[in-house]
Design a protein around this motif. Sequence first.
Motif, mmCIF file in Angstrom:
data_model
loop_
_atom_site.group_PDB
_atom_site.id
_atom_site.type_symbol
_atom_site.label_atom_id
_atom_site.label_comp_id
_atom_site.label_asym_id
_atom_site.label_seq_id
_atom_site.Cartn_x
_atom_site.Cartn_y
_atom_site.Cartn_z
ATOM 1 N N ASP A 18 -2.506 49.618 39.393
ATOM 2 C CA ASP A 18 -1.550 48.777 40.126
ATOM 3 C C ASP A 18 -2.035 47.335 40.209
ATOM 4 O O ASP A 18 -1.239 46.395 40.066
ATOM 5 C CB ASP A 18 -1.325 49.341 41.540
ATOM 6 C CG ASP A 18 -0.543 50.647 41.521
ATOM 7 O OD1 ASP A 18 0.161 50.889 40.515
ATOM 8 O OD2 ASP A 18 -0.646 51.417 42.492
ATOM 9 N N ARG A 21 -1.434 45.795 36.801
ATOM 10 C CA ARG A 21 -0.007 45.495 36.623
ATOM 11 C C ARG A 21 0.397 44.272 37.437
ATOM 12 O O ARG A 21 1.189 43.435 36.978
ATOM 13 C CB ARG A 21 0.825 46.714 37.027
ATOM 14 C CG ARG A 21 0.743 47.853 36.034
ATOM 15 C CD ARG A 21 1.709 48.982 36.379
ATOM 16 N NE ARG A 21 1.417 50.145 35.576
ATOM 17 C CZ ARG A 21 0.791 51.239 35.990
ATOM 18 N NH1 ARG A 21 0.398 51.340 37.251
ATOM 19 N NH2 ARG A 21 0.559 52.234 35.172
ATOM 20 N N LYS A 22 -0.181 44.133 38.627
ATOM 21 C CA LYS A 22 0.151 42.984 39.474
ATOM 22 C C LYS A 22 -0.351 41.690 38.834
ATOM 23 O O LYS A 22 0.342 40.668 38.824
ATOM 24 C CB LYS A 22 -0.467 43.165 40.856
ATOM 25 C CG LYS A 22 -0.100 42.068 41.826
ATOM 26 C CD LYS A 22 -0.695 42.303 43.191
ATOM 27 C CE LYS A 22 -0.279 41.135 44.077
ATOM 28 N NZ LYS A 22 -1.290 40.702 44.939
ATOM 29 N N ILE A 24 -0.804 41.145 35.629
ATOM 30 C CA ILE A 24 0.050 40.858 34.472
ATOM 31 C C ILE A 24 1.363 40.240 34.938
ATOM 32 O O ILE A 24 1.854 39.265 34.354
ATOM 33 C CB ILE A 24 0.286 42.145 33.649
ATOM 34 C CG1 ILE A 24 -1.020 42.580 32.965
ATOM 35 C CG2 ILE A 24 1.379 41.931 32.606
ATOM 36 C CD1 ILE A 24 -0.947 43.925 32.271
ATOM 37 N N GLN A 25 1.945 40.802 36.003
ATOM 38 C CA GLN A 25 3.212 40.268 36.525
ATOM 39 C C GLN A 25 3.021 38.835 37.042
ATOM 40 O O GLN A 25 3.879 37.978 36.816
ATOM 41 C CB GLN A 25 3.753 41.173 37.647
ATOM 42 C CG GLN A 25 5.132 40.808 38.112
ATOM 43 C CD GLN A 25 6.168 40.923 36.999
ATOM 44 O OE1 GLN A 25 6.115 41.827 36.178
ATOM 45 N NE2 GLN A 25 7.090 39.966 36.958
ATOM 46 N N ASP A 26 1.900 38.560 37.708
ATOM 47 C CA ASP A 26 1.619 37.196 38.175
ATOM 48 C C ASP A 26 1.515 36.215 37.002
ATOM 49 O O ASP A 26 2.023 35.091 37.069
ATOM 50 C CB ASP A 26 0.317 37.156 38.994
ATOM 51 C CG ASP A 26 0.459 37.860 40.336
ATOM 52 O OD1 ASP A 26 1.616 38.085 40.764
ATOM 53 O OD2 ASP A 26 -0.584 38.176 40.938
ATOM 54 N N LYS A 27 0.854 36.627 35.913
ATOM 55 C CA LYS A 27 0.740 35.765 34.733
ATOM 56 C C LYS A 27 2.087 35.565 34.066
ATOM 57 O O LYS A 27 2.367 34.484 33.535
ATOM 58 C CB LYS A 27 -0.284 36.335 33.747
ATOM 59 C CG LYS A 27 -1.705 36.208 34.246
ATOM 60 C CD LYS A 27 -2.704 36.635 33.219
ATOM 61 C CE LYS A 27 -4.106 36.456 33.786
ATOM 62 N NZ LYS A 27 -5.137 36.763 32.816
ATOM 63 N N LYS A 28 2.934 36.616 34.079
ATOM 64 C CA LYS A 28 4.282 36.453 33.522
ATOM 65 C C LYS A 28 5.100 35.481 34.373
ATOM 66 O O LYS A 28 5.808 34.621 33.842
ATOM 67 C CB LYS A 28 4.995 37.817 33.465
ATOM 68 C CG LYS A 28 4.634 38.609 32.238
ATOM 69 C CD LYS A 28 5.220 40.008 32.142
ATOM 70 C CE LYS A 28 6.595 40.221 32.639
ATOM 71 N NZ LYS A 28 7.066 41.599 32.484
ATOM 72 N N ASP A 29 4.983 35.596 35.685
ATOM 73 C CA ASP A 29 5.743 34.719 36.585
ATOM 74 C C ASP A 29 5.292 33.263 36.465
ATOM 75 O O ASP A 29 6.106 32.347 36.577
ATOM 76 C CB ASP A 29 5.598 35.194 38.040
ATOM 77 C CG ASP A 29 6.264 36.547 38.255
ATOM 78 O OD1 ASP A 29 7.106 36.938 37.408
ATOM 79 O OD2 ASP A 29 5.926 37.214 39.250
ATOM 80 N N GLN A 35 6.832 38.338 27.678
ATOM 81 C CA GLN A 35 7.036 39.774 27.503
ATOM 82 C C GLN A 35 6.747 40.178 26.059
ATOM 83 O O GLN A 35 6.210 41.244 25.803
ATOM 84 C CB GLN A 35 8.467 40.168 27.913
ATOM 85 C CG GLN A 35 8.726 41.663 27.880
ATOM 86 C CD GLN A 35 7.825 42.440 28.822
ATOM 87 O OE1 GLN A 35 7.543 41.994 29.922
ATOM 88 N NE2 GLN A 35 7.372 43.608 28.386
#
Length: 186
Positions: A18, A21-22, A24-29, A35
């Motif tokens: 988790d 994943r968090k 990765i999501q922060d880097k995407k944001d 993606q």
Amino acid sequence: MEPFISAAPGINVEEIMDAIRKKIQDKKDSGLLKQREIDEIAEMELQPLPDFQEIPNIYDPILYPGAGENQSPSVSLEEALRETGPLKAVMKKVRSLFSPLIRFMTRPMYIELKTDILQLQKKDRIVMQSSEYIRLLHNATHNMIVEISKLKTEEELLKTKIKILEDRSEFLENRERALEKKLPPT
């Protein structure tokens, strides 16, 4: 069926996943990752690490000349001598006839090279002696510099002590004058 990753009982794998994943999501944001890049990484085929024994040696073994002998097949001396033809036999006879002449012609060069080698050996001894003298001189100058530095420090310390003593004596003289003024004349 066994799990893909096994961990010690005290490690919570789901919590770690988790957190990943968090991140990765922060880097995407933030726009650092897209993606498409994440999908490429996820779909990337895993390759085994190369074995160092499989990497070819492209360098000549300069430091270890005997190491490269087993890499190329060599022709033995007996095989080379067995393959002598009639022309080689004739050339061998001709060479044996001309060898005294060749020795006579190359003798001055041999003597000159031998004297050059002797002179180089003498110069080598001189160079070795010179290097020893240089080492001795270097050590002597180094020791002298260390001793001069010590003496300079001691001199500065003595100057400071003299300055302190001068200040104290001046203070005592001033104090003596002040006391003399306070004393009644006798």
